[in-house]
Design an enzyme around this catalytic site. Structure first.
Site, mmCIF file in Angstrom:
data_model
loop_
_atom_site.group_PDB
_atom_site.id
_atom_site.type_symbol
_atom_site.label_atom_id
_atom_site.label_comp_id
_atom_site.label_asym_id
_atom_site.label_seq_id
_atom_site.Cartn_x
_atom_site.Cartn_y
_atom_site.Cartn_z
ATOM 1 N N GLY A 12 1.147 -1.404 -0.194
ATOM 2 C CA GLY A 12 0.111 0.371 -0.095
ATOM 3 C C GLY A 12 1.130 1.289 -0.412
ATOM 4 N N ASP A 60 -1.072 -7.018 -6.934
ATOM 5 C CA ASP A 60 -2.731 -7.169 -5.658
ATOM 6 C C ASP A 60 -2.473 -8.643 -4.773
ATOM 7 O OD1 ASP A 60 -4.817 -7.551 -4.688
ATOM 8 O OD2 ASP A 60 -6.200 -7.713 -6.205
ATOM 9 N N VAL A 61 -1.674 -7.271 -3.758
ATOM 10 C CA VAL A 61 -2.015 -8.319 -2.206
ATOM 11 C C VAL A 61 -2.531 -8.863 -2.319
ATOM 12 C CG1 VAL A 61 -0.178 -6.071 -1.255
ATOM 13 C CG2 VAL A 61 -2.481 -6.260 -1.143
ATOM 14 N N ASN A 85 0.482 -2.702 4.638
ATOM 15 C CA ASN A 85 -0.015 -1.477 5.119
ATOM 16 C C ASN A 85 -1.241 -1.170 4.292
ATOM 17 O OD1 ASN A 85 -0.401 1.862 5.370
ATOM 18 N ND2 ASN A 85 0.024 1.376 3.692
ATOM 19 N N SER A 137 -5.829 -0.253 13.856
ATOM 20 C CA SER A 137 -6.621 0.498 13.192
ATOM 21 C C SER A 137 -6.846 0.504 15.196
ATOM 22 C CB SER A 137 -8.027 0.334 12.951
ATOM 23 O OG SER A 137 -8.391 1.920 13.234
ATOM 24 N N TYR A 150 -14.890 -3.832 8.498
ATOM 25 C CA TYR A 150 -13.812 -3.378 8.528
ATOM 26 C C TYR A 150 -12.844 -3.697 10.296
ATOM 27 C CZ TYR A 150 -9.659 0.486 8.980
ATOM 28 O OH TYR A 150 -8.459 0.917 9.121
ATOM 29 N N ALA A 152 -13.796 -6.433 11.711
ATOM 30 C CA ALA A 152 -13.251 -7.701 12.415
ATOM 31 C C ALA A 152 -11.972 -8.125 11.359
ATOM 32 C CB ALA A 152 -14.978 -8.453 10.879
#
Length: 261
Positions: A12, A60-61, A85, A137, A150, A152
């Site tokens: 990212g 694309d990870v 990230n 986060s 998000y 979860a």
């Protein structure tokens, strides 16, 4: 860890936080492997970074092929630090969140970091000292209405990071969970930004978040870092007295639902 002359794989890289992390790490003397899905943006970032030897790869990870490419590059370039990230978010009530959105968030935010860690641990173990930083986060510790999936994914990332840290406790790899609060980046939709303004939510700049992350690398004993006040306090209270937080957040529910629906 002294970051100078270390090789860092950052997922990212061109996002709001990733962009500033890239700049801060390069300024500190790190050599970067920049990843993202847009090669033009990656090359533009690489061109403007301090230092030489930075690499850019568009992957694309969340895909097996993307992971294979990153692992091969990490092996060839002897990566010292992995920073997971990359992330996606979506503001909506859970009943209005599609199965595709749920799958994408869980895959990018949780499954991809877990898989990358699994594949890169052998690479990192070959270094004198190494680090894994999983960017989570505050919402990985406090469940919020309108962001169930998000939250979860970030709760899962926090639990995974804690478990992995304990699993690698006798190794050369330090594992860190890094948890920003609301940050001013493009990951936030217009609705999310408007909701945050209506709620009076404090918002950090990506530059500040990047500075904090780089400082964590230099702290030998640091295993987790939560950003923001009073958010750090709420994390503690939510862990001990979740019903208190339930009551506080219920007052915000009408506002949240007006933007999430």
């Amino acid at each position: 860890m002294e970051i100078h002359a270390k090789t860092v794989l950052l997922t990212g890289s061109t996002g709001g936080i990733g962009l500033e992390i890239s700049k801060a790490l390069a300024a500190a003397g790190a050599r970067l492997i920049l990843t993202g899905r847009n090669l033009d943006r990656l090359n533009a970032l690489k061109k403007n970074l301090v230092g030489e030897g930075h690499l850019a790869i568009a992957v694309d990870v969340a895909s097996e092929d993307g992971v294979d490419k990153l692992v091969a590059l990490a092996q060839t370039n002897q990566v010292d630090v992995l920073i997971n990230n990359a992330g996606v978010n979506h503001l909506a009530t859970h009943e209005q969140t599609s199965s595709g959105e749920i799958t994408r968030m869980m895959t990018v935010n949780l499954c991809a970091p877990m898989i990358l860690c699994s594949r890169l641990i052998p690479v990192l173990q070959n270094r004198t000292e190494a680090m894994i930083i999983n960017v989570g986060s505050i919402m990985g510790s406090i469940g919020m209405a309108g962001s169930a999936t998000y939250c979860a994914s970030k709760f899962g990332l926090r639990g995974f990071t804690e478990s992995l840290r304990r699993e690698l406790a006798d190794s050369n790899i330090r594992v860190v969970y890094f948890a920003p609060r609301m940050t001013s980046t493009a990951i936030n939709s217009e609705q999310m930004v408007a909701m945050s303004q209506a709620l009076g939510t404090a918002v950090d700049s990506p530059e500040n978040v990047a500075e904090q992350l780089v400082s964590v690398i230099a702290k030998p004993g640091c295993i987790e870092q939560y950003l923001g006040w009073p958010e750090k306090l709420f994390v503690r209270i939510n862990g001990l007295l979740p019903r208190v937080v339930d009551r506080a957040l219920k007052k915000q529910l009408p506002t949240v639902l007006s933007y999430a629906r």
